[in-house]
Write a protein that holds these residues in place. Structure first.
Motif, mmCIF file in Angstrom:
data_model
loop_
_atom_site.group_PDB
_atom_site.id
_atom_site.type_symbol
_atom_site.label_atom_id
_atom_site.label_comp_id
_atom_site.label_asym_id
_atom_site.label_seq_id
_atom_site.Cartn_x
_atom_site.Cartn_y
_atom_site.Cartn_z
ATOM 1 N N ILE A 187 -25.628 1.613 46.115
ATOM 2 C CA ILE A 187 -24.512 2.534 46.176
ATOM 3 C C ILE A 187 -23.425 1.804 46.962
ATOM 4 O O ILE A 187 -23.696 1.226 48.005
ATOM 5 C CB ILE A 187 -24.941 3.820 46.929
ATOM 6 N N VAL A 188 -22.226 1.805 46.421
ATOM 7 C CA VAL A 188 -21.130 1.119 47.103
ATOM 8 C C VAL A 188 -20.272 2.175 47.776
ATOM 9 O O VAL A 188 -19.842 3.127 47.130
ATOM 10 C CB VAL A 188 -20.281 0.319 46.103
ATOM 11 N N GLN A 227 -17.295 3.089 51.073
ATOM 12 C CA GLN A 227 -16.344 2.585 52.039
ATOM 13 C C GLN A 227 -16.403 3.424 53.301
ATOM 14 O O GLN A 227 -16.319 2.916 54.398
ATOM 15 C CB GLN A 227 -14.946 2.623 51.403
ATOM 16 N N GLY A 229 -18.035 -1.575 50.895
ATOM 17 C CA GLY A 229 -16.960 -2.297 50.224
ATOM 18 C C GLY A 229 -16.617 -1.615 48.926
ATOM 19 O O GLY A 229 -16.772 -0.408 48.806
ATOM 20 N N TYR A 230 -16.162 -2.391 47.976
ATOM 21 C CA TYR A 230 -15.665 -1.800 46.737
ATOM 22 C C TYR A 230 -16.272 -2.390 45.477
ATOM 23 O O TYR A 230 -16.282 -1.763 44.449
ATOM 24 C CB TYR A 230 -14.152 -1.982 46.652
ATOM 25 N N VAL A 231 -16.707 -3.642 45.534
ATOM 26 C CA VAL A 231 -17.152 -4.296 44.309
ATOM 27 C C VAL A 231 -18.618 -4.703 44.462
ATOM 28 O O VAL A 231 -18.976 -5.385 45.404
ATOM 29 C CB VAL A 231 -16.291 -5.540 44.006
ATOM 30 N N THR A 232 -19.451 -4.254 43.534
ATOM 31 C CA THR A 232 -20.877 -4.509 43.641
ATOM 32 C C THR A 232 -21.202 -5.997 43.574
ATOM 33 O O THR A 232 -20.736 -6.696 42.689
ATOM 34 C CB THR A 232 -21.616 -3.812 42.484
#
Lengths: 521, 527
Positions: free
Chosen positions: A198-199, A201, A182-185
């Motif tokens: 670690i985020v 996509q 995804g994008y937001v921790t």
């Protein structure tokens, strides 16, 4: 002033590990040879947890349906306008009183194959109805009146990989402790100082995306700007140092099962299966499915088995089935379990707009080949509500405790430090009937059956008792008054317990004593 | 400078709100414009240096005309005032967002668009839920109309806004079967705040006050008109009793056509009487414009007096923003670099620095630029008119605050954005976004690499670099370890023969690679 950042200071003692006679987080920070051997044992464990957050508050009563109370459930004054017809609910093997939403064929299959456990009525005391606050409570794992700045998984990983991120990647742990697709921790993955995750996509383009580590000298700025710069640099460095490992795992990994098309959750789980099969040693993966906040039109009025909520549950169920099948075909299913959570359930009674307002307890799902007990707890009692809300049966931290102890093999001290308190473990990963083992001949419980009091005698008690817990066979905790008449005995009052079978679990310095107790009145 | 002899001394002695009266330096002007707008150009900073904060704030708060509405790229006509077009709905939604991105880009010196974005993060609606671009246009117009006006009038208008009525189900809140969604968020997120100590029963009572409203014209393919209606027969006419958190206020149940508006007015009065309300709004403004952390001395020395200004001005927003932006505290150097740029700050701010404007006259170019900006901020997780939840973007409330914008993936995307402008030499409207040679010629002495790097980083970055950092940027990044005097020669050669492609490239490639590096620096992500 009750704002979060003020509370941070006030509760910082909560964030610190709690030591209860055992080996808490502090012990790990100053490694002895014994702790080191424990650590290396933990590192050999290749078990993985996948967390699925259902954002918005999932409606439990239309997900897991109380078929034993259909007349109340479907009545006009309850949730007649959104109720799932009993005949359409999916049947569960050995559990005729409970059904699943008709869109959840995939999870029905998993349940019937003993690969899915339903934990009923999960919440916490004094539940909060704000998305914001309730999510924080679930993610940080605190009591409703406390706050913490780190997430429960983050604390576990922080403990398991001390010195992260500065001392990592290391030879023993070359991969990120956690990965969020995804994008937001998520707050869940926040450690004491940094996100443990670690985020990403797309694992294929990740390395190209992150580029190189900046090489310019550090400026060591003080104050706010310094904090932000340090954080950004740390993120850059971590991303770059893990990019190669992720790329390698993505390259080696594969998917063998067919995933559903246009399924946002399925797409994310597919990446996870691929990374696991590619050999990534990451312990925790985190994904999100949003859209559960259905105050209106969660069903189509002409057919309550269709609509927004049905689509979401189908997305969830189809994705989990495909993922589980993929893991099985990849022969890694023994190493992976998943759990779902949502910040709250919905009000037991629907509103006039074919939707439901914010409520309290709801079922959680735990899935994987390691699941042992298919149903923890009972259908919520629809005739026993608390201001139109379902009562709690199990604290969500009991499920976390099960994952920490029974799945990750965490010792009791670390589990307590992670959850701030000791919680009785729900028997998701334990066969309920065998949960009384190990047998200890030198421990004795009498009278048994008991009606007003019961005494446990064992030489093991002499060196110190850490916790005394009484749970029923569904894992629900009952409070208990106990005293120590002699160094080798514990006296407990059971007169308030309903008739039934209970597990008495006493943790001593020498080990855990577990005994089955029958209470009759 | 206020006349201190007539003002209670104690107020100014302890308050961080004390006006900063000295003429502003270039760095201070840049700081103010970075925080209060979507960023200045270098020449703007130059021309405003020496003015006072009060002078600049007056300019920033001047009334702005309502912008011309968005146009359909294909027909050149407006679409917000037409019946709903199912076929083109997706396209129009994107046009609307491109148009807003361009308003931010083109805006002259004004607070307006930044406050509009702030309010879209406060009174949140989401286009993915509302699903009617005309409703969303009307909502943005409302944010622009009231965003620098009176907060009570604003909250009343938002409550009746068709997009909001749909987003938080106010349109389904009727007597007998109340839908509490809006009533809860009105208190928790919009007006009172979570620390208000109100009870679940207050949510239920407020829901009853709010019964009866509905939107009309939703996705209507035959009629253009959108409006809000009050259905008196769906309104709960009983008395509504609130808890001690609201002084046990009773809002008298009413019936008839004006019942809804009258009770709503009383409800807002009651919420605004709560001591926490002005503080809650001021903290939110502070976290948006100044800093996420609010230590005790800022709470007592800044937030509380600012909340007093708000309350005493009868909840007018301009006096609050004026006091905030000209305060001593705002210019405290310890706050420089405390904010991590949001995607909009980064993307729109970078374009503005390089003087890019979206041309109103050329619709194709206009949308090309708007579309590029919007696509970048969306991929960096700031989808306009579509925050992830009713709380708005996590960077303004979640633990870690602005750090929420930054993770492995978004940091990578920020880097790629800089790469596109530099090494990939992005062209929009047939022109490169960055004309680095033209810019560098405006610096004090581009032939001296040390001065060049000093000037350039001084203008591009909010934080001063250390000498070792500057040396690294000069010798390793700009010059790739060739001696500094070589640059002087190369630059002078180019100036002598500006049309010599080889000579131009010799300096241009170095400057481009240099900029690319600066754009990926952590220091570029903060202001």
């Amino acid at each position: 002033m009750k704002r979060r950042n003020f509370l941070q200071q006030a509760v910082s003692s909560l964030v610190l590990p709690v030591l209860i006679d055992g080996y808490g987080a502090k012990a790990f920070a100053r490694p002895s040879s014994f702790v080191q051997s424990l650590l290396s044992l933990a590192e050999q464990s290749d078990r993985v947890l996948v967390i699925i957050q259902l954002q918005g508050g999932n409606d439990g009563l239309n997900t897991v349906i109380p078929l034993d109370q259909l007349s109340t459930y479907s009545s006009a004054g309850f949730r007649g306008n959104i109720a799932i017809p009993g005949a359409k609910a999916l049947k569960l093997k050995y559990y005729p009183e409970t059904g699943l939403h008709p869109a959840m064929t995939g999870m029905q299959q998993l349940f019937n194959e003993s690969r899915l456990s339903i934990v009923q009525g999960v919440s916490y005391p004094s539940p909060n109805f704000s998305h914001f606050r309730a999510s924080d409570i679930w993610m940080t794992g605190v009591d409703a009146d406390k706050t913490a700045t780190s997430g429960w998984t983050g604390r576990y990983l922080d403990n398991r990989f001390p010195g992260f991120p500065e001392k990592y990647p290391s030879d023993k742990m070359p991969d990120p402790p956690a990965i969020q697709i995804g994008y937001v921790t998520a707050t869940t993955l926040l450690g004491s100082t940094n996100s443990m995750a670690i985020v990403l996509q797309n694992p294929d383009s990740f390395a190209r995306l992150v580029g190189d580590t900046p090489k310019d000298p550090l400026s060591a700025l003080p104050g706010y700007a310094g904090q932000q710069i340090d954080y950004i640099r740390q993120q850059q460095a971590s991303s770059v140092s893990y990019a190669g490992q992720i790329k390698t795992a993505a390259g080696k990994g594969k998917n063998l099962a067919v995933y559903p098309e246009k399924n946002a959750l399925g797409d994310q789980l597919k990446i996870i299966a691929r990374l696991i099969s590619g050999g990534l040693q990451t312990k925790v993966y985190y994904v999100t499915l949003g859209g559960f906040d259905n105050h209106a039109n969660q069903v189509v009025s002409s057919d309550t088995t269709t609509g927004t909520h049905a689509n979401l549950l189908k997305t969830l169920s189809d994705a989990i089935l495909a993922f589980q099948n993929d893991l099985t075909q990849l022969k890694v299913d023994e190493r992976v379990v998943g759990m779902t959570f949502s910040e709250f359930g919905r009000r037991a009674k629907s509103n006039g707009s074919f939707g439901t307002d914010h409520g309290t307890s709801a079922p959680m799902f735990v899935f994987g080949s390691a699941v042992k007990t298919p149903m923890v707890g009972k259908n919520p009692n629809l005739s026993d509500l608390d201001a139109n809300n379902l009562k709690m049966q199990t604290d969500f931290r009991q499920v976390y405790a099960a994952i920490l102890t029974d799945w990750f093999g965490t010792d009791a001290g670390t589990e307590t430090a992670t959850l701030f308190r000791d919680f009785p473990v729900v028997p998701v990963f334990r066969q309920t009937v065998t949960a009384t083992a190990p047998v200890l001949s030198e421990a004795r419980v009498y009278p048994n059956p008991a009606s007003t009091e019961v005494i446990l005698e064992s030489d093991w008690l002499e060196q110190g008792v850490k916790t005394v817990q009484m749970t029923d066979l569904q894992g629900r905790l009952f409070s208990l008054r106990s005293s120590r008449p002699t160094p080798t005995s514990i006296h407990m009052v059971v007169s308030h317990l309903p008739t039934g079978n209970y597990l008495l679990r006493v943790e001593t310095v020498r080990g855990i004593v577990t005994r089955q107790v029958l209470v009759t009145h | 400078m206020p006349d201190r002899s007539v003002v209670p001394f104690i107020f100014f002695a302890v308050s961080l709100l004390d006006p900063y009266a000295s003429p502003l330096t270039a760095d201070q002007v840049a700081h103010l414009l970075r925080r209060a707008t979507f960023g200045p150009t270098a020449s703007q900073v130059k021309s405003l240096t020496g003015k006072t904060a009060a002078q600049l704030v007056t300019m920033l708060l001047a009334d702005q005309p309502q912008p011309a509405p968005p146009l359909d790229l294909t027909t050149g006509k407006t679409f917000h005032d037409q019946p709903f077009d199912t076929v083109n709905a997706g396209k129009f939604t994107v046009y609307l967002k491109n148009w807003w991105a361009n308003l931010m880009l083109n805006q002259p010196l004004s607070l307006l668009e930044k406050t509009t974005l702030f309010w879209s993060n406060h009174f949140v609606t989401r286009d993915s839920t509302v699903n009617d671009y005309r409703f969303m246009y009307r909502y943005t117009a409302l944010l622009r109309q009231y965003g620098l006006g009176n907060f009570k009038a604003f909250a009343v208008a938002v409550t009746q806004d068709p997009a909001m009525l749909r987003f938080l189900n106010g349109n389904q809140n009727v007597a007998g079967t109340a839908n509490e969604n809006y009533a809860r968020e009105l208190q928790e997120l919009f007006v009172t705040g979570r620390n208000g100590g109100y009870l679940e029963d207050d949510v239920r009572a407020a829901a009853k006050v709010l019964t009866g409203w509905a939107d009309s014209g939703y996705r209507d393919a035959t009629k253009a008109e959108i409006s809000t209606v009050f259905r008196a027969n769906r309104h709960d006419t009983t008395d509504k009793t609130f808890s001690a958190a609201y002084q046990n206020t009773v809002i008298k149940g009413r019936s008839g056509a004006s019942a809804g508006a009258d009770e709503l007015n009383e409800l807002l009065d009651m919420l605004l009487r709560h001591a926490e309300t002005p503080r809650f709004i001021c903290r939110k403004l502070y976290r948006w414009f100044v800093n996420a952390d609010i230590p005790a001395k800022v709470e007592t020395g800044f937030i509380q007096p600012l909340a007093e200004v708000f309350r005493k001005s009868n909840f007018e927003l301009k006096p609050v923003l004026a006091a905030l932006f000209q305060s001593q505290h705002f210019f405290d150097e310890a706050l420089r670099g405390a904010v991590i740029k949001s995607p909009v700050d980064l993307v729109v701010g970078t374009f503005r620095f390089w003087g890019v404007q979206a041309p109103d006259q050329n619709l194709t170019a206009y949308f090309q630029i708007g579309n590029y900006l919007y696509a970048r901020v969306k991929e960096q997780q700031q989808d306009l008119l579509n925050p992830p939840t009713v709380f708005g973007w996590t960077a303004y409330y979640q633990t870690g605050y602005y750090q929420q914008w930054i993770n492995s993936t978004t940091l990578g995307l920020r880097g790629l954005f800089g790469d596109a402008l530099t090494t990939n030499a992005l062209k929009l409207n047939s022109k490169p976004v960055i004309d680095v040679l033209a810019y560098v010629k405006t610096l004090s002495d581009p032939s001296d690499p040390a001065k060049l790097v000093n000037d350039l980083t001084g203008q591009l970055l909010a934080l001063a670099l250390t000498q070792p950092q500057k040396d690294f940027l000069i010798d390793t990044i700009l010059l790739n370890s060739i001696p500094r005097y070589e640059w002087t020669g190369e630059w002078n050669d180019y100036i002598k023969s500006p049309n010599d492609t080889a000579k131009r490239q010799a300096v241009q490639i170095k400057l481009t690679a240099f900029l690319q590096y600066v754009f990926r620096m952590a220091e570029y992500q903060v202001f």
